[in-house]
Enzyme design. Structure first.
Site, PDB file in Angstrom:
ATOM      1  N   CYS A   2       0.838  -1.183   0.000  1.00 42.27           N
ATOM      2  CA  CYS A   2       0.000   0.000   0.000  1.00 42.27           C
ATOM      3  C   CYS A   2       0.879   1.241   0.000  1.00 42.27           C
ATOM      4  O   CYS A   2       2.014   1.203   0.455  1.00 42.27           O
ATOM      5  CB  CYS A   2      -0.946   0.079   1.192  1.00 42.27           C
ATOM      6  SG  CYS A   2      -1.867  -1.421   1.498  1.00 42.27           S
ATOM      7  N   ARG A  27       2.815   0.234  -5.440  1.00 40.71           N
ATOM      8  CA  ARG A  27       2.734  -0.485  -4.171  1.00 40.71           C
ATOM      9  C   ARG A  27       1.392  -1.187  -3.980  1.00 40.71           C
ATOM     10  O   ARG A  27       1.211  -1.919  -2.996  1.00 40.71           O
ATOM     11  CB  ARG A  27       2.963   0.477  -3.006  1.00 40.71           C
ATOM     12  CG  ARG A  27       4.335   1.109  -3.019  1.00 40.71           C
ATOM     13  CD  ARG A  27       4.458   2.086  -1.888  1.00 40.71           C
ATOM     14  NE  ARG A  27       4.432   1.415  -0.614  1.00 40.71           N
ATOM     15  CZ  ARG A  27       5.508   1.078   0.080  1.00 40.71           C
ATOM     16  NH1 ARG A  27       6.695   1.380  -0.377  1.00 40.71           N
ATOM     17  NH2 ARG A  27       5.401   0.465   1.228  1.00 40.71           N
ATOM     18  N   TRP A  74      -3.290  -2.404  -1.448  1.00 46.55           N
ATOM     19  CA  TRP A  74      -3.113  -3.776  -1.923  1.00 46.55           C
ATOM     20  C   TRP A  74      -3.712  -4.644  -0.823  1.00 46.55           C
ATOM     21  O   TRP A  74      -3.179  -4.721   0.277  1.00 46.55           O
ATOM     22  CB  TRP A  74      -1.639  -4.085  -2.116  1.00 46.55           C
ATOM     23  CG  TRP A  74      -1.387  -5.432  -2.720  1.00 46.55           C
ATOM     24  CD1 TRP A  74      -1.435  -5.756  -4.038  1.00 46.55           C
ATOM     25  CD2 TRP A  74      -1.019  -6.626  -2.027  1.00 46.55           C
ATOM     26  NE1 TRP A  74      -1.130  -7.092  -4.203  1.00 46.55           N
ATOM     27  CE2 TRP A  74      -0.873  -7.647  -2.986  1.00 46.55           C
ATOM     28  CE3 TRP A  74      -0.801  -6.945  -0.685  1.00 46.55           C
ATOM     29  CZ2 TRP A  74      -0.524  -8.955  -2.655  1.00 46.55           C
ATOM     30  CZ3 TRP A  74      -0.462  -8.252  -0.344  1.00 46.55           C
ATOM     31  CH2 TRP A  74      -0.322  -9.228  -1.337  1.00 46.55           C
ATOM     32  N   ASN A  99      -0.322   0.981   6.422  1.00 53.86           N
ATOM     33  CA  ASN A  99       0.385   0.041   5.569  1.00 53.86           C
ATOM     34  C   ASN A  99       0.968  -1.021   6.490  1.00 53.86           C
ATOM     35  O   ASN A  99       1.620  -0.671   7.481  1.00 53.86           O
ATOM     36  CB  ASN A  99       1.499   0.832   4.849  1.00 53.86           C
ATOM     37  CG  ASN A  99       2.279  -0.021   3.902  1.00 53.86           C
ATOM     38  OD1 ASN A  99       1.894  -1.151   3.620  1.00 53.86           O
ATOM     39  ND2 ASN A  99       3.364   0.521   3.400  1.00 53.86           N
ATOM     40  N   GLY A 100       0.734  -2.288   6.199  1.00 54.65           N
ATOM     41  CA  GLY A 100       1.246  -3.346   7.079  1.00 54.65           C
ATOM     42  C   GLY A 100       0.114  -4.252   7.535  1.00 54.65           C
ATOM     43  O   GLY A 100      -0.972  -4.239   6.955  1.00 54.65           O
ATOM     44  N   GLU A 482      13.323 -17.207 -14.213  1.00 50.29           N
ATOM     45  CA  GLU A 482      12.955 -15.798 -14.302  1.00 50.29           C
ATOM     46  C   GLU A 482      12.069 -15.562 -15.537  1.00 50.29           C
ATOM     47  O   GLU A 482      11.103 -14.807 -15.478  1.00 50.29           O
ATOM     48  CB  GLU A 482      14.238 -14.940 -14.340  1.00 50.29           C
ATOM     49  CG  GLU A 482      14.034 -13.466 -14.556  1.00 50.29           C
ATOM     50  CD  GLU A 482      13.166 -12.761 -13.524  1.00 50.29           C
ATOM     51  OE1 GLU A 482      12.851 -13.354 -12.469  1.00 50.29           O
ATOM     52  OE2 GLU A 482      12.765 -11.619 -13.797  1.00 50.29           O
ATOM     53  N   LYS A 486       8.281 -14.061 -15.375  1.00 46.89           N
ATOM     54  CA  LYS A 486       7.823 -12.889 -16.144  1.00 46.89           C
ATOM     55  C   LYS A 486       6.545 -13.229 -16.893  1.00 46.89           C
ATOM     56  O   LYS A 486       5.596 -12.467 -16.890  1.00 46.89           O
ATOM     57  CB  LYS A 486       8.878 -12.426 -17.162  1.00 46.89           C
ATOM     58  CG  LYS A 486      10.092 -11.733 -16.634  1.00 46.89           C
ATOM     59  CD  LYS A 486       9.857 -10.335 -16.125  1.00 46.89           C
ATOM     60  CE  LYS A 486       9.476 -10.336 -14.680  1.00 46.89           C
ATOM     61  NZ  LYS A 486      10.496 -10.353 -13.693  1.00 46.89           N
ATOM     62  N   GLU A 489       3.570 -13.609 -14.532  1.00 47.85           N
ATOM     63  CA  GLU A 489       3.205 -12.341 -13.890  1.00 47.85           C
ATOM     64  C   GLU A 489       2.356 -11.457 -14.799  1.00 47.85           C
ATOM     65  O   GLU A 489       1.379 -10.878 -14.358  1.00 47.85           O
ATOM     66  CB  GLU A 489       4.466 -11.530 -13.538  1.00 47.85           C
ATOM     67  CG  GLU A 489       5.128 -11.907 -12.243  1.00 47.85           C
ATOM     68  CD  GLU A 489       6.375 -11.070 -11.986  1.00 47.85           C
ATOM     69  OE1 GLU A 489       6.525 -10.611 -10.840  1.00 47.85           O
ATOM     70  OE2 GLU A 489       7.198 -10.866 -12.893  1.00 47.85           O
ATOM     71  N   HIS A 505      12.229 -36.708 -15.210  1.00 44.59           N
ATOM     72  CA  HIS A 505      11.724 -37.100 -13.890  1.00 44.59           C
ATOM     73  C   HIS A 505      10.336 -36.533 -13.624  1.00 44.59           C
ATOM     74  O   HIS A 505       9.942 -36.371 -12.476  1.00 44.59           O
ATOM     75  CB  HIS A 505      12.713 -36.664 -12.806  1.00 44.59           C
ATOM     76  CG  HIS A 505      14.064 -37.272 -12.989  1.00 44.59           C
ATOM     77  ND1 HIS A 505      14.274 -38.633 -12.888  1.00 44.59           N
ATOM     78  CD2 HIS A 505      15.261 -36.733 -13.316  1.00 44.59           C
ATOM     79  CE1 HIS A 505      15.551 -38.894 -13.126  1.00 44.59           C
ATOM     80  NE2 HIS A 505      16.173 -37.760 -13.386  1.00 44.59           N
ATOM     81  N   LYS A 604       4.433  -3.971  -6.563  1.00 40.24           N
ATOM     82  CA  LYS A 604       5.870  -3.872  -6.795  1.00 40.24           C
ATOM     83  C   LYS A 604       6.663  -4.098  -5.515  1.00 40.24           C
ATOM     84  O   LYS A 604       7.698  -4.744  -5.515  1.00 40.24           O
ATOM     85  CB  LYS A 604       6.170  -2.479  -7.358  1.00 40.24           C
ATOM     86  CG  LYS A 604       7.642  -2.238  -7.602  1.00 40.24           C
ATOM     87  CD  LYS A 604       7.933  -2.198  -9.072  1.00 40.24           C
ATOM     88  CE  LYS A 604       9.384  -2.325  -9.391  1.00 40.24           C
ATOM     89  NZ  LYS A 604       9.713  -3.567 -10.074  1.00 40.24           N
TER      90      LYS A 604
HETATM   91  C1  G6P Z   1       7.488  -8.277  -5.654  1.00 36.13           C
HETATM   92  C2  G6P Z   1       7.726  -7.731  -7.046  1.00 36.13           C
HETATM   93  C3  G6P Z   1       8.833  -8.534  -7.729  1.00 36.13           C
HETATM   94  C4  G6P Z   1      10.080  -8.521  -6.881  1.00 36.13           C
HETATM   95  C5  G6P Z   1       9.813  -9.028  -5.458  1.00 36.13           C
HETATM   96  C6  G6P Z   1      11.000  -8.794  -4.543  1.00 36.13           C
HETATM   97  O1  G6P Z   1       6.934  -9.536  -5.732  1.00 36.13           O
HETATM   98  O2  G6P Z   1       6.540  -7.782  -7.808  1.00 36.13           O
HETATM   99  O3  G6P Z   1       9.103  -7.960  -8.993  1.00 36.13           O
HETATM  100  O4  G6P Z   1      11.047  -9.325  -7.481  1.00 36.13           O
HETATM  101  O5  G6P Z   1       8.719  -8.315  -4.896  1.00 36.13           O
HETATM  102  O6  G6P Z   1      11.189  -7.415  -4.411  1.00 36.13           O
HETATM  103  P1  G6P Z   1      12.556  -6.733  -4.029  1.00 36.13           P
HETATM  104  O7  G6P Z   1      12.242  -5.258  -3.991  1.00 36.13           O
HETATM  105  O8  G6P Z   1      12.954  -7.269  -2.685  1.00 36.13           O
HETATM  106  O9  G6P Z   1      13.546  -7.080  -5.087  1.00 36.13           O
END
Ligand code: G6P
Length: 609
Positions: A2, A27, A74, A99-100, A482, A486, A489, A505, A604
């Site tokens: 948030c 956020r 969020w 927030n939290g 990764e 992506k 996501e 396996h 994010k």
């Molecule tokens: C969230 C974001 C990801 C990120 C992860 C870790 O899930 O959507 O893109 O990799 O947090 O975030 P950080 O800021 O610790 O790299």
């Protein structure tokens, strides 16, 4: 998560709060709201959806005021509804943004209901509103009510509160969720990230854990966790908010993908010199600490965790130190063994991810030799709380799906490999090879972006698929992970990654023409093994898309589409091969019409557990 913004000024602040929320939308973006103090008292406006929905509502209603608080959410406790959106009121006189997570909210809720308070939402936050109101009824100041309130809270919070009986005053508390105070002339501000306040100030005070503060137009009064009045250093920020917005690009993510050659150049600038890496880039104490390091424990989440997984391959092969990598949410809740001479490395774009930060704090109690954070935000909690830090200098990353943060982390990690190798008796040629590979890396990244059109065409073939499989071996296995992350996501296609040798396996059972298989195939010593894995897929009727080194001699046919990349030193190949996978996810998402920069259910910066 948030986003929080607060302002108290001589001028009307709705516009400032709104712009702050727009900048914090990364956020969380499922609902947004604002409370403003005016002659009419405290007015509240909330909307489900993005900040734009709130902006439209503000336009329609014309609500404004000279002090206010705002929030973009969020959801954690309670669904995405207007009633659950912040601010949360008590008795129509007091408003709270938070927030939290308040972990003891159920107990507090029962207690407050017993006192006659009626709850209008399912959120944990609403207990703060009523607790504050209850404390204020005892006739104390707003700040004293907050001090009494936070004593009853368990969990994590960054919270800002206003009350119509205290016009122009905002009170704030920080415990586990970052908050920064922005200082103006005759006006002051609060936010969960300084980015929100850059249009109105460059002067910031970072609250420490446990701080509570009162903020008025012309004064900031802070008390620390022991109840002592304290001052916090005023820092002038030179951070640049992406003033040009998306520029020529349709989305931030695409812009950030294309910024990678420049971002990596920035990461390396002044830090790689001829045959050497500059160890000071990790901090002044780095040399003394690195000399003692015998083992590295990496802890991170999400994309940053994948960077850590690549680093494990590198560290053991090129630096001669053993390395473990663990997801922060696991590491923090288990009893782990600390090897003698261990360096704890946290990797984080934001430096505020709750689980990674908690892991760092835990590690400091466990007897690690030292802590290092690899991070994109100089002022973040992780940077401030680690012995050493390496700033990735990627610039603000706005797209929720991380791109340039990842490749710059990898560049920094490769520097770490060289530095640790140097003090661990590794031949200096290895450092020279790393330094050389890093210096040519930005050019290779530029070249990798040139295959955009080919990938755009390829994306068409994915858009109607429901599942996909990514394969890699060695340090390309985390790159496959990764790539899969992506794709899931932003395109919402189920994507899994496997180390190619593990295919037989289990995952081979899934192979058919409806399950595209993406293979990452640079030219390295595992190439022949990987080719055998490709044949295993082909024999089962799988359709493959192979990102391969031009020299690797893969040929396209009816079961396999080969996308060639220039040959690069295998040291930096994981960084280079990341780009086509990012582009592939992006263009698949475009065809599917998803919200690329703000994909559903994600945020994010994950500052809650
Ligand atoms: C969230 C974001 C990801 C990120 C992860 C870790 O899930 O959507 O893109 O990799 O947090 O975030 P950080 O800021 O610790 O790299």
């Amino acid at each position: 998560m948030c986003g929080i913004v607060g302002a108290t000024a001589e001028r009307r602040v709705a516009g400032i709060l709104l712009e702050g929320l727009r900048r914090l939308e990364y956020r969380g973006y499922d609902s947004a709201g604002m409370a403003l103090a005016s002659e009419q008292g405290l007015q509240q406006i909330r909307r489900v959806g993005k900040v734009q929905a709130l902006a439209d509502a503000l336009d329609e209603t014309g609500i404004n005021g000279k002090s206010g608080i705002a929030h973009t959410r969020w959801a954690t406790h309670g669904g995405v509804t207007e009633a659950n959106a912040h601010p949360h009121f008590s008795n129509g006189t007091l408003a709270v943004v938070h927030n939290g997570i308040i972990e003891n909210h159920e107990t507090l809720r029962r207690k407050l209901q017993g006192l006659g308070y009626e709850f209008l939402s399912q959120t944990d936050t609403e207990v703060i509103s009523h607790l504050m109101h209850h404390e204020l009824e005892k006739g104390v100041s707003l700040l004293d009510a907050l001090k009494a309130t936070v004593k009853q809270l368990e969990g994590a919070y960054g919270t800002v509160i206003m009350d119509k009986r205290y016009p122009g005053e905002l009170v704030v508390a920080r415990s586990g969720s970052p908050l920064v105070i922005g200082l103006g002339i005759g006006e002051n501000f609060i936010a969960s990230d300084q980015l929100a306040l850059l249009p109105v100030t460059r002067e910031f005070m970072y609250l420490e854990e446990g701080d509570v503060a009162s903020v008025t137009r012309d004064a900031v009064t802070i008390f620390d966790v022991d109840g002592q009045e304290v001052t916090r250093e005023v820092v002038t920020s030179d951070l640049q908010y992406d003033a040009g917005g998306k520029g020529e690009y349709r989305h931030y993510m695409l812009k950030e993908i294309h910024e990678q050659p420049f971002a990596v150049r920035n990461t390396l600038e002044g830090r790689v010199n001829g045959d050497k890496v500059l160890v000071n880039a990790f901090g002044e104490e780095a040399e003394a600490i690195f000399k003692d390091v015998k083992h590295v424990q990496i802890v991170a989440c999400g994309t940053s965790y994948h960077a850590g997984m690549v680093a494990r391959y590198w560290l053991e092969q090129y630096a001669g130190v053993s390395c473990n990598v663990e997801i922060a949410s696991e590491f923090r809740y288990r009893k782990s063994h600390v090897f003698p001479g261990s360096l704890l490395v946290t990797i984080s774009q934001s430096g505020e991810t709750a689980d990674t930060l908690a892991a760092l704090r835990l590690a400091k109690t466990l007897g690690y030799r030292s802590t290092l954070t690899i991070c994109n935000v100089a002022t973040s909690s992780m940077v401030r709380e680690s012995d050493l830090s390496f700033l990735t200098r990627a610039g603000a990353e706005i797209g929720v799906a991380s791109t340039k943060a990842f490749t710059t982390q990898l560049a920094g990690l490769l520097m770490l490999v060289a530095a640790l190798g140097r003090y661990n008796g590794v031949d200096r040629d290895v450092e020279a090879r790393i330094a050389h590979a890093l210096s040519t890396l930005p050019n290779h990244l530029e070249a990798a972006l040139k295959i955009t059109q080919e990938i755009e065409a390829l994306a068409e073939e994915f858009a109607d698929k429901e599942h996909s499989l990514f394969l890699g071996r060695g340090e390309q296995y985390p790159i496959a992970m990764e790539g899969a992350l992506k794709l899931k996501e932003i395109s919402y296609i189920h994507a899994e990654a496997y180390a190619a040798g593990e295919l037989k396996h289990g995952p081979l059972a899934l192979i058919d023409a409806e399950m595209p298989v993406i293979v990452v195939a640079p030219n390295n010593e595992l190439l022949e093994k990987l080719k055998s894995n490709v044949e295993e897929v082909r024999a089962r009727g799988g359709i493959m898309y192979v990102f391969a080194d031009r020299d690797a001699e893969f040929a396209s046919d009816e079961t396999m589409r080969v996308i060639n990349l220039d040959h690069v030193d295998e040291l930096v190949a994981p960084i280079v091969y990341t780009l086509p996978l990012q582009l592939l996810s992006y263009y698949v998402a475009i065809i599917k019409g998803t919200d690329v920069d703000q994909p559903r259910n994600l945020a994010k910066s994950v500052t809650v557990e």
